[in-house]
Design a protein around this motif. Structure first.
Motif, short mmCIF file in Angstrom:
data_model
loop_
_atom_site.label_atom_id
_atom_site.label_comp_id
_atom_site.label_asym_id
_atom_site.label_seq_id
_atom_site.Cartn_x
_atom_site.Cartn_y
_atom_site.Cartn_z
N TYR A 270 0.85 -1.19 0.00
CA TYR A 270 0.00 0.00 0.00
C TYR A 270 0.88 1.24 0.00
O TYR A 270 1.67 1.46 0.91
CB TYR A 270 -0.92 0.01 1.23
N TYR A 271 0.77 2.06 -1.01
CA TYR A 271 1.56 3.28 -1.10
C TYR A 271 0.72 4.46 -0.66
O TYR A 271 -0.38 4.66 -1.15
CB TYR A 271 2.05 3.50 -2.54
N GLY A 272 1.22 5.25 0.29
CA GLY A 272 0.42 6.31 0.89
C GLY A 272 0.90 7.70 0.59
O GLY A 272 1.03 8.53 1.50
N GLY A 273 1.20 8.01 -0.66
CA GLY A 273 1.71 9.34 -1.00
C GLY A 273 0.80 10.46 -0.57
O GLY A 273 1.26 11.54 -0.19
N ASN A 274 -0.52 10.25 -0.62
CA ASN A 274 -1.49 11.27 -0.21
C ASN A 274 -2.33 10.81 0.97
O ASN A 274 -3.43 11.31 1.18
CB ASN A 274 -2.40 11.62 -1.39
N ASP A 275 -1.81 9.86 1.72
CA ASP A 275 -2.62 9.26 2.78
C ASP A 275 -2.37 9.87 4.16
O ASP A 275 -2.51 9.20 5.18
CB ASP A 275 -2.36 7.75 2.84
N CYS A 276 -2.02 11.15 4.20
CA CYS A 276 -1.84 11.78 5.51
C CYS A 276 -3.15 11.79 6.30
O CYS A 276 -3.14 11.66 7.53
CB CYS A 276 -1.29 13.19 5.37
N GLY A 277 -4.29 11.94 5.59
CA GLY A 277 -5.59 11.95 6.27
C GLY A 277 -5.90 10.64 6.96
O GLY A 277 -6.08 10.60 8.19
N PRO A 278 -5.97 9.53 6.21
CA PRO A 278 -6.28 8.26 6.88
C PRO A 278 -5.19 7.81 7.85
O PRO A 278 -5.50 7.16 8.86
CB PRO A 278 -6.43 7.27 5.72
N ALA A 279 -3.93 8.16 7.59
CA ALA A 279 -2.87 7.81 8.55
C ALA A 279 -3.08 8.57 9.86
O ALA A 279 -2.90 8.01 10.95
CB ALA A 279 -1.50 8.14 7.96
N SER A 280 -3.49 9.83 9.77
CA SER A 280 -3.76 10.61 10.99
C SER A 280 -4.96 10.04 11.73
O SER A 280 -5.01 10.07 12.97
CB SER A 280 -4.01 12.08 10.63
N VAL A 281 -5.95 9.52 10.99
CA VAL A 281 -7.10 8.88 11.63
C VAL A 281 -6.65 7.65 12.40
O VAL A 281 -7.09 7.42 13.54
CB VAL A 281 -8.17 8.50 10.58
N VAL A 282 -5.77 6.84 11.81
CA VAL A 282 -5.26 5.65 12.51
C VAL A 282 -4.59 6.06 13.82
O VAL A 282 -4.81 5.45 14.87
CB VAL A 282 -4.28 4.87 11.62
N ILE A 283 -3.78 7.11 13.78
CA ILE A 283 -3.08 7.58 14.98
C ILE A 283 -4.07 8.03 16.05
O ILE A 283 -3.99 7.62 17.21
CB ILE A 283 -2.11 8.72 14.62
N ALA A 284 -5.02 8.89 15.66
CA ALA A 284 -5.98 9.43 16.63
C ALA A 284 -6.90 8.34 17.17
O ALA A 284 -7.19 8.30 18.38
CB ALA A 284 -6.80 10.54 15.99
N ALA A 285 -7.37 7.46 16.29
CA ALA A 285 -8.27 6.38 16.73
C ALA A 285 -7.55 5.42 17.67
O ALA A 285 -8.15 4.88 18.61
CB ALA A 285 -8.83 5.64 15.52
N THR A 286 -6.27 5.20 17.42
CA THR A 286 -5.48 4.37 18.33
C THR A 286 -5.36 5.04 19.69
O THR A 286 -5.47 4.40 20.74
CB THR A 286 -4.08 4.11 17.74
N ALA A 287 -5.13 6.36 19.68
CA ALA A 287 -4.95 7.10 20.93
C ALA A 287 -6.18 7.03 21.81
O ALA A 287 -6.07 6.94 23.04
CB ALA A 287 -4.59 8.55 20.62
N VAL A 288 -7.38 7.07 21.23
CA VAL A 288 -8.61 7.06 22.04
C VAL A 288 -9.15 5.65 22.25
O VAL A 288 -10.22 5.48 22.84
CB VAL A 288 -9.70 7.95 21.41
N GLY A 289 -8.43 4.65 21.77
CA GLY A 289 -8.84 3.27 22.01
C GLY A 289 -9.87 2.73 21.06
O GLY A 289 -10.43 1.65 21.30
N ALA A 290 -10.14 3.43 19.95
CA ALA A 290 -11.12 2.95 18.99
C ALA A 290 -10.52 1.92 18.03
O ALA A 290 -11.25 1.16 17.40
CB ALA A 290 -11.69 4.12 18.19
N MET A 291 -9.19 1.91 17.90
CA MET A 291 -8.49 0.95 17.04
C MET A 291 -7.29 0.40 17.78
O MET A 291 -6.75 1.04 18.67
CB MET A 291 -8.00 1.64 15.74
N GLU A 292 -6.88 -0.80 17.39
CA GLU A 292 -5.62 -1.34 17.89
C GLU A 292 -4.49 -0.78 17.04
O GLU A 292 -4.62 -0.62 15.83
CB GLU A 292 -5.62 -2.86 17.83
N HIS A 293 -3.37 -0.50 17.69
CA HIS A 293 -2.25 0.06 16.95
C HIS A 293 -1.61 -1.01 16.08
O HIS A 293 -1.23 -2.07 16.57
CB HIS A 293 -1.20 0.62 17.92
N PRO A 294 -1.49 -0.74 14.77
CA PRO A 294 -0.88 -1.74 13.90
C PRO A 294 0.64 -1.72 14.03
O PRO A 294 1.24 -0.68 14.32
CB PRO A 294 -1.31 -1.28 12.50
#
Length: 447
Positions: A270-294
């Motif tokens: 998976y190449y994320g050249g423009n994926d700052c948005g979903p990557a930031s979602v992964v970080i924030a969702a992990t921080a609040v416990g909504a996702m497990e950190h990959p």
């Protein structure tokens, strides 16, 4: 005849002739009416009212009238706010206390410094121990600052002010009972401060009232936490923000990476050249416990999963506006509070972090020009950036602040982990920002 009528009016304005009797043609003698008597047609009697008043006795009528007055007061506005009771005594001898400054000393026994110190001892903000009274030093200033913070006085700077003196002269809030301490601290944002001491309740319970609710300890040890309406309060969630880079590493992912070159994305398919948005979602969702950190091997898949939740099945990295990033947050199972670019300031950012919520923030890491740079150039120079030139808009997640006041930024373009950002660098990033999303966990339902 006309003259005689006018003379009567002049001598007694309340003397009138009665109309001729219908029974005969003679005129009756004039009738005298006392001053204030209404002459002429009278209003029709209110039969219902008159009958009701004749039936209801005086005491009942007075009670009804009292009820009407209460209803009238309620219609005009709320009752006065409750005052705390059972707390330490207020400051009654305030002479000279309002003029105190750091370094002041009493010139006589029981002077204003001593009275201030004994007041702060009573509120639990100062412990003098074996220290002598009468010297306004660092310990007293720290206690005064703590009192101002608890009372919501601004500025809370450890200096006397008119607002501080006024607060000291009001009824003081009691201390939280020791048996309720841990719960009261955890629920403090919802409950507020104590309004009374621990008191007996029904069925052997013990109750402590707070500004916005109550804590009730049942005889079997169960503790019930309710708001003022009697509704169970949602259990508080721990803060989702951090104070060190080491803590922030637990949330971090990079947009892309090369095999073995990063701990936060191993350069999968998976190449994320423009994926700052979903990557930031992964970080924030992990921080609040909504996702497990990959882990590094699963970072690309997690980012792609967020992108799919926004657009449907999609393997193509695309730029995103705030509405798309917001959808990613909610699809991940967290709560998104959106701020338009005009509402994004250092104060609103700090407010979200103070509430324990990470923030997804849009802006330009390289700033507008060489004189107005954010953190992009410095991170690139340190070898911790996947871009080395100004590329425009970008999404990052701010996960906290350090003890020194720097921001902790989980930037998906940082392959070696989160970075510290100075307030000055953050100010440049906020200039021309793309908006902000405060991310918080969903409330835990009460069983």
């Amino acid at each position: 005849m006309r003259g005689r009528f006018m003379s009567r009016i002049g001598s007694n304005p309340f003397t009138f002739f009665t109309p001729p009797s219908t029974a005969g043609g003679t005129r009756s003698a004039p009738t005298q009416y006392p001053p204030g008597t209404k002459i002429g047609p009278q209003p029709r009697p209110n039969v219902v009212r008159d009958t009701f008043e004749s039936v209801v006795n005086g005491d009942a009528m007075r009670r009804l009238q009292g009820l009407a007055k209460l209803m009238d007061v309620a219609a005009k506005g709320p009752f006065a706010a409750r005052e705390p009771h059972g707390g330490p005594p207020p400051l009654t001898q305030a002479e000279g206390v309002g003029d105190l400054t750091f370094g002041k000393k009493d010139t006589e026994e029981g002077g204003p410094v001593t009275r201030l110190q004994k007041f702060l001892e009573g509120t639990g903000h100062l412990v003098m121990g074996n220290a002598p009274y009468g010297n306004f030093g660092g310990m007293t200033q720290a206690a005064l600052n703590a009192y101002q913070v608890d009372e919501g006085i601004s500025p809370a700077d450890g200096k006397m002010s008119p607002a501080t003196l006024e607060a000291m002269q009001r009824p003081q809030h009691p201390r939280t009972d020791a048996t309720m301490g841990v719960l009261a601290e955890a629920y403090a944002p919802q409950l507020g401060r104590p309004m009374g001491p621990l008191e007996p309740g029904r069925d052997g319970a013990r109750v402590q009232e707070f500004e916005r609710g109550s804590l009730t300890r049942m005889p079997d040890g169960e503790v019930r936490v309710k708001d003022l309406s009697g509704k169970d309060l949602v259990p508080p969630t721990p803060p989702s923000t951090v104070t060190t880079l080491e803590e922030a590493k637990a949330f971090h992912v990079a947009q892309w990476g090369e095999k073995g070159a990063t701990d936060y994305n191993d350069g999968s398919e998976y190449y994320g050249g423009n994926d700052c948005g979903p990557a930031s979602v992964v970080i924030a969702a992990t921080a609040v416990g909504a996702m497990e950190h990959p882990d590094a091997a699963g970072a690309g898949e997690a980012i792609d999963g967020v992108r799919d939740s926004i657009f449907g099945a999609s393997n193509e990295s695309v730029t995103m506006k705030i509405d798309k990033v917001t959808k990613g947050v909610t699809e991940a199972g967290a709560v998104a509070t959106v701020y338009g670019s005009a509402d994004v300031t250092a104060e609103s950012l700090d407010g979200a972090l103070t509430r324990g919520h990470p923030v997804i923030l849009g802006g330009n890491p390289f700033g507008d020009d060489e004189l107005h740079q954010a953190w992009g150039p410095a991170a690139a120079a340190a070898g911790n950036y996947l871009e080395d030139g100004n590329f425009g808009g970008h999404w990052v997640t701010v996960t906290g602040k350090t003890a020194e006041g720097n921001y902790i930024v989980n930037d998906p373009l940082c392959p070696r982990g989160p970075i510290e950002v100075t307030p000055e660098q953050m100010a440049e990033y906020l200039n021309g920002n793309l908006g902000m999303i405060e991310v918080s966990p969903k409330p835990v339902p009460v069983p």
